[in-house]
Write an enzyme that holds these catalytic residues in place. Structure first.
Site, PDB file in Angstrom:
ATOM      1  N   GLU A 167       0.847  -1.271   0.052  1.00 48.26           N
ATOM      2  CA  GLU A 167      -0.260  -0.027   0.055  1.00 48.26           C
ATOM      3  C   GLU A 167       0.836   1.296   0.037  1.00 48.26           C
ATOM      4  OE1 GLU A 167      -3.576  -2.129   2.497  1.00 48.26           O
ATOM      5  OE2 GLU A 167      -2.087  -0.725   3.719  1.00 48.26           O
TER       6      GLU A 167
ATOM      7  N   GLY B 142     -11.222  -6.320   7.023  1.00 46.62           N
ATOM      8  CA  GLY B 142     -12.005  -7.723   7.117  1.00 46.62           C
ATOM      9  C   GLY B 142     -13.487  -6.838   6.911  1.00 46.62           C
TER      10      GLY B 142
ATOM     11  N   MET C 278      -6.900  -3.259  12.380  1.00 48.89           N
ATOM     12  CA  MET C 278      -6.032  -3.370  13.638  1.00 48.89           C
ATOM     13  C   MET C 278      -5.439  -2.059  13.960  1.00 48.89           C
ATOM     14  SD  MET C 278      -4.194  -7.147  12.912  1.00 48.89           S
ATOM     15  CE  MET C 278      -3.465  -7.475  14.590  1.00 48.89           C
ATOM     16  N   GLU C 279      -5.683  -0.990  13.329  1.00 46.60           N
ATOM     17  CA  GLU C 279      -5.268   0.345  13.681  1.00 46.60           C
ATOM     18  C   GLU C 279      -6.016   1.349  13.742  1.00 46.60           C
ATOM     19  OE1 GLU C 279      -4.185  -1.530  10.830  1.00 46.60           O
ATOM     20  OE2 GLU C 279      -2.619  -2.657  11.614  1.00 46.60           O
TER      21      GLU C 279
ATOM     22  N   ASP D 107     -10.756  -9.190   2.762  1.00 48.64           N
ATOM     23  CA  ASP D 107     -11.441 -10.610   3.338  1.00 48.64           C
ATOM     24  C   ASP D 107     -12.743 -10.389   4.033  1.00 48.64           C
ATOM     25  OD1 ASP D 107      -9.229  -9.688   5.312  1.00 48.64           O
ATOM     26  OD2 ASP D 107     -10.723 -10.335   6.240  1.00 48.64           O
TER      27      ASP D 107
END
Ligand code: SAH
Length: 253
Positions: free
Chosen positions: A17, A83, A197-198, A221
């Protein structure tokens, strides 16, 4: 010399990214702080600092603090993958965060579940104006980019007609990769569009320093039993192109 526009941090979660963002910067130079590589330069004439957030909430909070305190950024744009949780949030879709929550925060029974101790709330807000600008950039990207991906990639990931969703983004120190956990999160937090997660860590630090934040996530996902399978290929072939195209659209107008 200061330019008229504020210095913008562009944050990516993973190498592919970041690479697509660095490709848009003609003059970037590297500064190493706290084991992180900060890339200082310009994008369409505006001052930017591009960096990898690192994975997880602690790495993200450290990066956010350094961007603000050390590099003096005045707004933060985060682009990454996540996700999908919300109904109809499919691989290849894009989720724009309007609110953030740490799904693994639990200081109960002393504080209500998900409340961040000391803040009196469970949710942090994205900056309205910056997120509106990012929304336009996402819409432009979605009109343009899917048509330019090769047919095999589109078929492999079922990328026909990707859509933009907005709402609650939840973060925690876990790669959610079982259907059971994904369903439990959906039951507990029905408004959640996506999990990563961030984002919520960036939101807490941005709140502390009063720095506007906008976060966009491409869905890599469905946070279920199949989550790990196509993740690396999706990053390489799709997510990095989305990130670059969204940032390009944001700065080009
Ligand atoms: N093996 C990977 C690491 C993946 S961690 C690597 O190439 O380094 C997953 C990253 O993508 C995190 O930054 C997180 O924010 C995001 N993410 C994507 N899908 C996720 C999911 N199902 N659960 C949690 N985070 C997810």
């Amino acid at each position: 010399m200061k330019t008229a526009t504020p210095t913008t941090a562009i944050v990516a979660a993973l190498h592919d990214e970041l690479a697509s963002v660095l490709a848009l910067m003609p003059d970037e130079h590297k500064q190493l702080v706290g084991g992180r590589e900060f890339w200082v330069g310009h994008l369409h004439g505006q001052e930017v600092v591009a960096v990898l957030s690192g994975i997880g909430k602690v790495a993200a909070a450290t990066t956010a603090t350094l961007l603000i305190q050390r590099f003096g950024v005045q707004r933060i744009v985060f682009t990454g993958v996540a996700g999908g949780l919300g109904e109809g949030v499919r691989v290849g879709d894009v989720v724009l965060a309007r609110q953030f929550l740490q799904h693994d925060m639990d200081a109960s029974p002393i504080f209500p579940r998900h409340e961040v101790p000391g803040y009196g709330k469970t949710r942090f807000d994205a900056d309205g104006g910056l997120t509106d600008a990012l929304e336009l950039a996402c819409e432009r990207m979605l009109q343009d980019l899917p048509g330019r991906l090769d047919a095999a990639t589109v078929a492999a990931f079922g990328l026909q007609g990707p859509r933009l969703h907005q709402g609650l983004l939840i973060s925690g120190d876990r790669f959610v990769s079982t259907t059971a956990e994904s369903q439990a999160l959906q039951r507990e937090l029905p408004g959640a569009q996506a999990v990563e997660m961030e984002g919520a860590a960036f939101a807490q630090v941005s709140h502390d320093f009063g720095v506007p934040l906008a976060v966009v996530r491409t869905i890599s996902d469905r946070a279920d039993d199949a989550a790990h399978v196509d993740f690396p290929r999706f990053l390489r072939e799709v997510a990095s192109r989305y990130s670059g195209a969204i940032i390009e659209a944001l700065f080009k107008h």
